[in-house]
Motif scaffolding. Structure first.
Motif, mmCIF file in Angstrom:
data_model
loop_
_atom_site.group_PDB
_atom_site.id
_atom_site.type_symbol
_atom_site.label_atom_id
_atom_site.label_comp_id
_atom_site.label_asym_id
_atom_site.label_seq_id
_atom_site.Cartn_x
_atom_site.Cartn_y
_atom_site.Cartn_z
ATOM 1 N N VAL A 2 43.259 43.379 51.626
ATOM 2 C CA VAL A 2 43.782 43.625 50.670
ATOM 3 C C VAL A 2 43.599 42.343 49.627
ATOM 4 C CG1 VAL A 2 46.257 43.607 49.609
ATOM 5 C CG2 VAL A 2 45.619 45.261 51.527
ATOM 6 N N LEU A 3 43.417 41.161 50.181
ATOM 7 C CA LEU A 3 43.270 40.014 49.404
ATOM 8 C C LEU A 3 42.053 39.758 48.801
ATOM 9 C CD1 LEU A 3 45.346 37.493 51.668
ATOM 10 C CD2 LEU A 3 46.070 38.704 49.672
ATOM 11 N N PHE A 4 41.030 40.401 49.400
ATOM 12 C CA PHE A 4 39.542 40.251 49.203
ATOM 13 C C PHE A 4 39.000 41.118 47.842
ATOM 14 C CE2 PHE A 4 39.568 38.078 53.136
ATOM 15 C CZ PHE A 4 38.923 36.863 52.826
ATOM 16 N N PRO A 5 38.698 40.438 46.857
ATOM 17 C CA PRO A 5 38.088 41.228 45.642
ATOM 18 C C PRO A 5 36.962 41.597 45.763
ATOM 19 C CG PRO A 5 38.235 38.860 45.011
ATOM 20 C CD PRO A 5 38.876 39.164 46.381
ATOM 21 N N THR A 6 36.431 42.748 44.829
ATOM 22 C CA THR A 6 35.011 42.982 45.038
ATOM 23 C C THR A 6 33.920 42.066 44.690
ATOM 24 O OG1 THR A 6 35.971 45.265 44.533
ATOM 25 C CG2 THR A 6 33.558 44.968 44.546
ATOM 26 N N ARG A 7 33.671 41.455 45.678
ATOM 27 C CA ARG A 7 32.475 40.081 45.395
ATOM 28 C C ARG A 7 31.482 40.367 46.751
ATOM 29 N NH1 ARG A 7 36.280 35.269 44.592
ATOM 30 N NH2 ARG A 7 37.053 36.127 42.848
ATOM 31 N N PHE A 8 30.275 40.394 46.232
ATOM 32 C CA PHE A 8 29.281 40.549 47.314
ATOM 33 C C PHE A 8 27.931 39.838 46.995
ATOM 34 C CE2 PHE A 8 29.796 43.921 44.350
ATOM 35 C CZ PHE A 8 28.848 44.207 43.753
ATOM 36 N N ASP A 9 27.330 39.644 48.044
ATOM 37 C CA ASP A 9 25.931 39.414 47.960
ATOM 38 C C ASP A 9 24.976 40.065 47.172
ATOM 39 O OD1 ASP A 9 23.600 37.447 49.609
ATOM 40 O OD2 ASP A 9 22.829 39.535 49.152
ATOM 41 N N ARG A 10 24.411 39.339 46.057
ATOM 42 C CA ARG A 10 23.929 40.239 44.945
ATOM 43 C C ARG A 10 22.641 41.059 45.439
ATOM 44 N NH1 ARG A 10 19.378 36.368 42.991
ATOM 45 N NH2 ARG A 10 19.869 35.161 44.624
ATOM 46 N N LEU A 11 21.993 40.651 46.718
ATOM 47 C CA LEU A 11 20.708 41.393 46.936
ATOM 48 C C LEU A 11 21.126 42.543 48.142
ATOM 49 C CD1 LEU A 11 18.490 38.180 47.900
ATOM 50 C CD2 LEU A 11 18.262 40.024 45.634
ATOM 51 N N THR A 12 22.375 42.427 48.741
ATOM 52 C CA THR A 12 22.411 43.304 49.795
ATOM 53 C C THR A 12 23.880 43.974 49.598
ATOM 54 O OG1 THR A 12 23.587 41.708 51.194
ATOM 55 C CG2 THR A 12 21.154 41.930 51.706
ATOM 56 N N PHE A 13 24.636 43.447 48.668
ATOM 57 C CA PHE A 13 26.125 44.033 48.688
ATOM 58 C C PHE A 13 26.878 43.712 49.815
ATOM 59 C CE2 PHE A 13 25.772 46.631 44.485
ATOM 60 C CZ PHE A 13 24.690 46.794 44.319
ATOM 61 N N THR A 14 26.352 43.026 50.848
ATOM 62 C CA THR A 14 27.528 42.540 51.733
ATOM 63 C C THR A 14 28.788 41.800 51.176
ATOM 64 O OG1 THR A 14 25.670 42.656 53.377
ATOM 65 C CG2 THR A 14 27.550 41.430 53.946
ATOM 66 N N PRO A 15 29.752 42.311 51.489
ATOM 67 C CA PRO A 15 30.878 41.554 50.782
ATOM 68 C C PRO A 15 31.188 40.221 51.445
ATOM 69 C CG PRO A 15 31.776 43.561 51.843
ATOM 70 C CD PRO A 15 30.393 43.595 52.335
ATOM 71 N N ASN A 16 31.990 39.344 50.574
ATOM 72 C CA ASN A 16 32.675 38.040 50.909
ATOM 73 C C ASN A 16 33.709 38.433 51.691
ATOM 74 O OD1 ASN A 16 33.643 35.615 51.182
ATOM 75 N ND2 ASN A 16 34.836 36.013 49.487
ATOM 76 N N TYR A 17 34.092 38.184 52.940
ATOM 77 C CA TYR A 17 35.001 38.164 53.741
ATOM 78 C C TYR A 17 35.487 36.987 54.168
ATOM 79 C CZ TYR A 17 34.451 43.412 54.257
ATOM 80 O OH TYR A 17 34.293 44.676 54.228
ATOM 81 N N LYS A 18 34.949 35.777 53.753
ATOM 82 C CA LYS A 18 35.262 34.387 54.441
ATOM 83 C C LYS A 18 35.824 33.609 53.667
ATOM 84 C CE LYS A 18 33.548 36.200 58.326
ATOM 85 N NZ LYS A 18 34.288 36.680 59.378
ATOM 86 N N THR A 19 35.375 33.380 52.339
ATOM 87 C CA THR A 19 36.066 32.199 51.593
ATOM 88 C C THR A 19 36.871 32.750 50.282
ATOM 89 O OG1 THR A 19 34.125 30.984 52.591
ATOM 90 C CG2 THR A 19 35.155 30.163 50.575
ATOM 91 N N LEU A 20 38.020 32.692 50.319
ATOM 92 C CA LEU A 20 38.847 33.222 48.968
ATOM 93 C C LEU A 20 39.941 32.003 48.793
ATOM 94 C CD1 LEU A 20 39.259 35.609 47.412
ATOM 95 C CD2 LEU A 20 40.905 36.456 48.933
ATOM 96 N N ALA A 21 39.885 31.768 47.560
ATOM 97 C CA ALA A 21 41.072 30.708 46.813
ATOM 98 C C ALA A 21 42.188 31.648 46.925
ATOM 99 C CB ALA A 21 40.900 30.479 45.536
ATOM 100 N N VAL A 22 43.476 31.280 47.620
ATOM 101 C CA VAL A 22 44.853 32.005 47.486
ATOM 102 C C VAL A 22 45.826 30.889 47.162
ATOM 103 C CG1 VAL A 22 43.946 33.686 49.298
ATOM 104 C CG2 VAL A 22 45.222 31.488 50.044
ATOM 105 N N LYS A 23 47.072 31.677 47.120
ATOM 106 C CA LYS A 23 48.221 30.776 46.749
ATOM 107 C C LYS A 23 48.977 31.097 48.032
ATOM 108 C CE LYS A 23 51.682 30.717 43.455
ATOM 109 N NZ LYS A 23 52.127 31.362 41.938
ATOM 110 N N VAL A 24 50.107 30.235 48.491
ATOM 111 C CA VAL A 24 50.876 30.457 49.577
ATOM 112 C C VAL A 24 52.282 30.089 49.207
ATOM 113 C CG1 VAL A 24 51.474 29.568 51.972
ATOM 114 C CG2 VAL A 24 48.912 29.507 51.262
ATOM 115 N N GLU A 25 53.156 30.891 49.421
ATOM 116 C CA GLU A 25 54.375 31.042 49.012
ATOM 117 C C GLU A 25 55.521 31.160 50.194
ATOM 118 O OE1 GLU A 25 55.420 33.631 45.936
ATOM 119 O OE2 GLU A 25 54.575 32.338 44.091
ATOM 120 N N PRO A 26 56.413 30.095 50.539
ATOM 121 C CA PRO A 26 57.570 30.603 51.620
ATOM 122 C C PRO A 26 58.071 31.600 51.137
ATOM 123 C CG PRO A 26 57.897 28.551 50.454
ATOM 124 C CD PRO A 26 56.690 28.834 49.841
ATOM 125 N N LEU A 27 58.760 32.423 52.130
ATOM 126 C CA LEU A 27 59.648 33.585 51.631
ATOM 127 C C LEU A 27 61.151 33.188 52.205
ATOM 128 C CD1 LEU A 27 57.821 36.613 52.447
ATOM 129 C CD2 LEU A 27 58.532 35.884 50.123
#
Ligand code: SF4
Length: 649
Positions: A624-649
């Protein structure tokens, strides 16, 4: 009660494709044991393979099902006959253009089913409206880079571990993901220097002589830096100077000086020196990577940079593959950019072999068809897009608005929520045919038990469907061996395989020849995502030892579930303290695409500024967290490196 018997067949799961002994009585698998004659596992498969008897018959689809309630919520389906289900499919897809439909083959099913999959799409729509989930989402960057550098997508020869004196693993955790392969390495440990590079300490790195933790997504910088140092030292294979692209490589890596590399990758200069030293002194160098290396916006560049290092050392590559038949589904041309006979230019050859018009048009790939310009119908096999695609909120919306036909053995939420028609299929242990493992080793799949209920393999279903399109003459086979005989004629790389040898239980090899060897030098275009004030952590997602991919099968095993940790994030103690988060407390992790919540477990292996978790859980749905970003040649998506915010509940 019938006699107990032992049937040899292939594990359902990873690209090692272990052959195992299935102990059977009365059409039930009683237990699974290692096959001592199996080269891949050396008779010692991993725990996932050994529990297949616990899971193969649980939570199954056994009858064709047709949806009776609204899409998007847990399904209500009515049982149908095959005839009723296929008539409904035919009615909904017969008038679509090739731009409005996509067939998606699978790395979980044999070559023969995938071949018929792509043939059906190409014959009926006269276009390449076919792709494969695991190829597109995991390994297309590997295939592309291998073709660019060597002209062959797979040159892996596991046996050469025996010759290696230095083994370099980057973006992969084979101890967990390819365990029998890693065991072979460990048995040679006295003779091999193991170097492991990853952004989080892993089970693999813990066994390495040189474990190197780098800033996520900076692998290419490290590799270019190593190559620059080797060239400076003159510690490389002299013959590599003769290869096309050496001069450009030398120029490009020249800018990757030690200081810059260590600062960018956040590694100690002394560690960099040790890595360079080990590689410089190596006489037989092997490099290996996994999906931690390919599932990035620069996946192809990453793989090419590893191949450059290998060429510079005169070494070799071992890139394993995720699913048991991911190499095969690509080889069978379940991909829109090519034909089963090869490049699009081979159309006239295909026309002769099939006696049908060759496709003129390249179809959409999976990412295009689901996230960029959605199609009206998807026909897929053993795929769980509502879990495995990126940008899941958008994917769910697409699935809701699309006519979905799913071939599947085990129940899961994509089908329950979004399928219009569910077509029950056998598991791998209920099929005949062949798979092509991560080494491009073709292996025979033997039917261990009969399919449950009315389950039918894809190739037979497409034969029935072809009759409704009045195209049955193109789908004439009586069994899987006849399909393989056609594959042998049509798929160039498979012309040398021998179906009789395979049917006797011996492995065989398609084309493994290097067509050329060159350098394709890579500049660094930066990481997939960077920390910002709004999103100050980097999320890193990896795989668990106890589950396989989207876990619809492995989650049915009591043994595996006993060990599988609950859904949680992992952070280090200092970051938790800074954010006033206590161990076990729930947190919200937010990205630009979505948010998910789960408790935190403190883990000293996670570097500062990182948060990690696994991706198998259907409840957590981390993608759910990963936006549509992918390798420009193969369209293989980025599933590995994503900037996020962490909030305690
Ligand atoms: S999961 Fe992979 S390593 Fe484990 S038994 Fe199956 S094929 Fe072999």
């Amino acid at each position: 009660m019938s006699e107990k018997k032992v049937v040899k067949s292939i594990c359902h799961f990873c690209g090692c494709g272990c052959r195992m002994d299935f102990h059977v009585q009365d059409n039930k698998i009683l237990k699974v044991l290692g096959d001592k004659t199996d080269y891949m596992s050396d008779g010692m498969p991993c725990v996932k393979g050994l529990v297949i008897h616990e899971i193969y018959d649980k939570n199954r689809y056994t009858k064709p099902l047709i949806r009776t309630n609204k899409k998007g919520i847990q399904g209500k389906f009515k049982e149908a006959t095959w005839d009723q289900a296929l008539k409904l499919v035919h009615k909904n897809i017969k008038d679509l253009s090739h731009q409005e439909i996509l067939f998606i083959g699978s790395g979980k099913i044999p070559n023969e089913d995938n071949y018929v999959y792509e043939k059906f799409a190409r014959i009926i729509y006269e276009a390449n409206c076919v792709d494969a989930c695991c190829t597109r989402l995991c390994h297309e960057s590997t295939v592309r880079a291998m073709k660019d550098v060597y002209g062959n997508p797979n040159l892996t020869q596991v046996a050469n571990i025996e010759k290696a004196d230095c083994f370099f693993i980057v973006g992969s955790n084979p101890a967990i993901n390819y365990p029998v392969f890693f065991n072979k390495l460990l048995r040679r440990k006295k003779h091999i220097k193991l170097i492991g590079v990853a952004s989080v300490m892993s089970e693999t790195l813990k066994q390495c002589d040189l474990p190197i933790i780098i800033e996520p997504g900076t692998d290419l910088v490290l590799l270019n830096g190593i190559m620059n140092a080797l060239i400076d030292l003159g510690a490389f294979d002299e013959n590599s100077k003769q290869l096309e692209g050496f001069d450009i490589l030398e120029k490009i890596v020249h800018d990757f000086k030690k200081d810059y590399v260590c600062k960018t990758c956040k590694i100690k200069p002394a560690d960099f020196d040790k890595v360079v030293d080990e590689i410089a002194n190596s006489k037989y160098f092997i490099g290996s990577h996994g999906m931690g290396y390919t599932q990035h916006v620069n996946g192809v560049e990453n793989v090419r940079s590893l191949l450059n290092l290998i060429n510079l050392k005169g070494g070799e590559i071992m890139n394993l593959r995720g699913e048991v038949n991911v190499q095969g589904v690509g080889d069978m041309a379940c991909i829109p950019e090519k034909l089963p006979t090869g490049l699009m230019e081979s159309g006239p050859e295909l026309e002769k072999l099939w006696n049908a018009p060759a496709p003129q048009n390249i179809g959409k790939n999976l990412m295009e068809a689901m996230l960029i310009s959605p199609v009206k119908a998807l026909i897929f096999s053993n795929f769980h897009p509502s879990h495995s695609m990126p940008n899941l909120d958008k994917v769910d919306k697409m699935l809701k608005e699309t006519f979905i036909v799913g071939f599947e053995s085990h129940k899961h939420s994509t089908y329950e929520k979004f399928a219009d028609v569910i077509l029950p299929t056998p598991t791998l242990t209920e099929r005949n045919g062949t798979i092509t493992n991560g080494e491009r080793r073709v292996r025979k799949v033997n039917q261990v038990v009969k399919p449950m209920g009315d389950a039918m393999p894809e190739w037979k279903v497409f034969q029935h469907l072809a009759k409704l399109f009045k195209k049955e003459k193109y789908f004439p086979w009586k069994n899987e061996k006849e399909i393989l005989q056609e594959i042998k004629k049509v798929v160039k790389e498979y012309r040398m395989i021998d179906p009789d040898k395979l049917w006797k239980g011996e492995d065989d090899w398609p084309d493994k020849e290097m067509k050329h060897k060159r350098f394709v030098a890579e500049r660094w275009r930066g990481v997939d995502d960077i920390r910002t004030e709004q999103f100050p952590f980097i999320l890193n997602v990896y795989r668990s030892k106890w589950q396989f991919l989207t876990a619809e099968q492995t989650s049915q095993s009591p043994t595996l579930m006993k060990y599988e940790p609950k859904d949680q994030f992992y952070m280090n103690a200092a970051d938790c303290k800074k954010l006033k988060i206590k161990e076990g407390q729930k947190i919200k992790v937010i990205s630009e695409a979505g948010q998910v919540t789960a408790p935190v477990k403190i883990n000293p292996d996670v570097p500062a500024g990182l948060i990690t978790t696994t991706f198998h859980s259907d409840k957590l749905r981390i993608n759910v967290l990963f936006p549509t970003r992918f390798d420009r040649l193969t369209f293989t998506p980025n599933y590995k490196t994503l900037a996020v915010k962490v909030e305690p509940l």
